[in-house]
Enzyme design. Structure first.
Site, short mmCIF file in Angstrom:
data_model
loop_
_atom_site.label_atom_id
_atom_site.label_comp_id
_atom_site.label_asym_id
_atom_site.label_seq_id
_atom_site.Cartn_x
_atom_site.Cartn_y
_atom_site.Cartn_z
N LYS A 11 0.83 -1.22 0.00
CA LYS A 11 0.00 0.00 0.00
C LYS A 11 0.87 1.28 0.00
O LYS A 11 2.06 1.22 0.29
CB LYS A 11 -0.94 -0.05 1.22
CG LYS A 11 -1.91 -1.25 1.15
CD LYS A 11 -2.98 -1.19 2.22
CE LYS A 11 -3.90 -2.39 2.13
NZ LYS A 11 -5.03 -2.33 3.07
N TYR A 51 -12.50 -1.41 -4.33
CA TYR A 51 -13.06 -1.60 -2.99
C TYR A 51 -14.58 -1.51 -2.96
O TYR A 51 -15.17 -1.21 -1.92
CB TYR A 51 -12.45 -0.58 -2.02
CG TYR A 51 -11.02 -0.93 -1.63
CD1 TYR A 51 -10.75 -2.05 -0.85
CD2 TYR A 51 -9.94 -0.16 -2.05
CE1 TYR A 51 -9.46 -2.40 -0.49
CE2 TYR A 51 -8.64 -0.50 -1.70
CZ TYR A 51 -8.42 -1.61 -0.92
OH TYR A 51 -7.13 -1.96 -0.56
N PHE A 59 -15.51 3.75 6.68
CA PHE A 59 -14.11 3.97 6.33
C PHE A 59 -13.88 4.03 4.82
O PHE A 59 -12.74 4.20 4.37
CB PHE A 59 -13.22 2.91 6.98
CG PHE A 59 -13.53 1.49 6.56
CD1 PHE A 59 -13.00 0.94 5.40
CD2 PHE A 59 -14.34 0.69 7.36
CE1 PHE A 59 -13.27 -0.36 5.03
CE2 PHE A 59 -14.63 -0.62 6.99
CZ PHE A 59 -14.09 -1.15 5.81
N ARG A 87 -1.96 -14.77 4.49
CA ARG A 87 -2.66 -14.02 5.55
C ARG A 87 -1.97 -14.22 6.90
O ARG A 87 -1.95 -13.33 7.74
CB ARG A 87 -4.14 -14.37 5.58
CG ARG A 87 -4.85 -13.71 4.39
CD ARG A 87 -6.30 -14.04 4.29
NE ARG A 87 -7.13 -13.34 5.27
CZ ARG A 87 -7.57 -12.09 5.12
NH1 ARG A 87 -7.23 -11.38 4.07
NH2 ARG A 87 -8.37 -11.54 6.03
N THR A 93 -5.65 -7.52 10.20
CA THR A 93 -5.91 -6.25 9.51
C THR A 93 -5.52 -5.06 10.39
O THR A 93 -4.98 -4.07 9.90
CB THR A 93 -7.42 -6.14 9.17
OG1 THR A 93 -7.81 -7.32 8.48
CG2 THR A 93 -7.71 -4.94 8.30
N ARG A 104 2.40 -6.67 8.81
CA ARG A 104 1.63 -5.51 9.30
C ARG A 104 2.16 -5.03 10.65
O ARG A 104 2.23 -3.83 10.90
CB ARG A 104 0.15 -5.86 9.37
CG ARG A 104 -0.50 -5.80 7.99
CD ARG A 104 -1.90 -6.32 8.01
NE ARG A 104 -2.62 -6.06 6.78
CZ ARG A 104 -3.68 -6.76 6.39
NH1 ARG A 104 -4.12 -7.76 7.14
NH2 ARG A 104 -4.29 -6.46 5.26
N ASN A 114 -2.35 0.02 6.61
CA ASN A 114 -1.82 -1.22 7.18
C ASN A 114 -0.83 -1.95 6.26
O ASN A 114 -0.65 -3.16 6.35
CB ASN A 114 -2.96 -2.14 7.64
CG ASN A 114 -3.86 -2.58 6.51
OD1 ASN A 114 -3.67 -2.17 5.36
ND2 ASN A 114 -4.83 -3.43 6.80
N HIS A 117 -2.04 -5.63 1.51
CA HIS A 117 -3.32 -6.33 1.35
C HIS A 117 -3.06 -7.75 0.89
O HIS A 117 -2.15 -7.98 0.09
CB HIS A 117 -4.18 -5.62 0.29
CG HIS A 117 -5.35 -6.42 -0.19
ND1 HIS A 117 -6.51 -6.51 0.54
CD2 HIS A 117 -5.52 -7.20 -1.28
CE1 HIS A 117 -7.36 -7.33 -0.11
NE2 HIS A 117 -6.78 -7.74 -1.21
N GLU A 128 -9.48 -10.32 -7.80
CA GLU A 128 -8.61 -9.16 -7.59
C GLU A 128 -7.43 -9.16 -8.56
O GLU A 128 -7.03 -8.12 -9.08
CB GLU A 128 -8.14 -9.12 -6.13
CG GLU A 128 -9.29 -8.84 -5.17
CD GLU A 128 -8.94 -9.04 -3.70
OE1 GLU A 128 -9.85 -8.91 -2.87
OE2 GLU A 128 -7.77 -9.35 -3.38
P1 CMP Z 1 -7.57 -4.74 3.55
O1 CMP Z 1 -8.19 -5.87 4.29
O2 CMP Z 1 -6.35 -4.94 2.80
O3 CMP Z 1 -8.70 -4.12 2.58
C1 CMP Z 1 -9.74 -3.35 3.13
C2 CMP Z 1 -9.11 -2.26 3.94
O4 CMP Z 1 -9.98 -1.37 4.57
C3 CMP Z 1 -8.34 -2.87 5.11
O5 CMP Z 1 -7.24 -3.57 4.61
C4 CMP Z 1 -8.02 -1.64 5.90
O6 CMP Z 1 -6.93 -0.92 5.33
C5 CMP Z 1 -9.29 -0.83 5.69
N1 CMP Z 1 -10.16 -0.94 6.84
C6 CMP Z 1 -10.87 -2.01 7.24
N2 CMP Z 1 -11.58 -1.72 8.36
C7 CMP Z 1 -11.29 -0.44 8.65
C8 CMP Z 1 -11.71 0.45 9.67
N3 CMP Z 1 -12.58 0.07 10.63
N4 CMP Z 1 -11.21 1.71 9.66
C9 CMP Z 1 -10.36 2.12 8.70
N5 CMP Z 1 -9.92 1.30 7.69
C10 CMP Z 1 -10.38 0.05 7.68
#
Ligand code: CMP
Length: 141
Positions: A11, A51, A59, A87, A93, A104, A114, A117, A128
């Protein structure tokens, strides 16, 4: 793609902070083969499309803003049981909940930023990967 694979994105925060190299080293050391990779920047519209599943969540706007804020590195990674193993390598996450030594935990700045992905299922990995890579790019090896 006959073999087991997952799809990953390094990212914008990680690319900006020069973490691309260390992250790629960890991915290779963990046994993944990088089958396809490129650096690109997403427009807001492209990030919204990628997304789409999160559209309407609180978010979503911040996520789209962040993911279109600079270059990312997109990859197709091959390994046995690739989705699940990757993962484990990247961790939760939320970096505050990610295990010691995970990508992460090491490189994420926050839940939104984070660092990386990884697809959450083989079906989503296919979807994807198809968003970013043409058949020509995906089938070279
Ligand atoms: P990822 O799972 O790679 O793809 C979806 C992204 O949304 C996730 O990583 C986070 O970067 C973001 N994300 C998910 N939940 C939240 C949250 N509660 N607040 C902010 N960002 C979020």
């Amino acid at each position: 793609m006959e073999e087991d694979f997952t799809f990953a994105i390094i990212k914008p925060n990680a690319v900006r902070n020069k973490h691309t190299g260390p992250i790629l080293a960890r991915i290779n050391e963990a046994g993944f083969n990088i089958a396809a990779m490129k650096m690109l920047s997403m427009s807001r519209l492209q990030a919204e499309a990628f997304y789409d599943v999160h559209r309407g969540k609180p978010f979503f706007d911040g996520l789209v803003e962040f993911m279109s804020s600079g270059p990312v590195v997109v990859m197709i990674l091959k390994a046995e049981n690739a989705v699940e193993e990757f993962r484990k390598l990247i961790g939760n996450t939320d970096p505050a909940k990610a295990e010691e030594g995970t990508i992460r935990r090491l490189f994420a700045a926050s839940l939104q930023m984070n660092a990386i992905h990884g697809s959450d299922s083989p079906e989503n990995a296919r979807k994807e990967a198809g968003f970013f890579f043409s058949g020509f790019e995906r089938f070279w090896s």
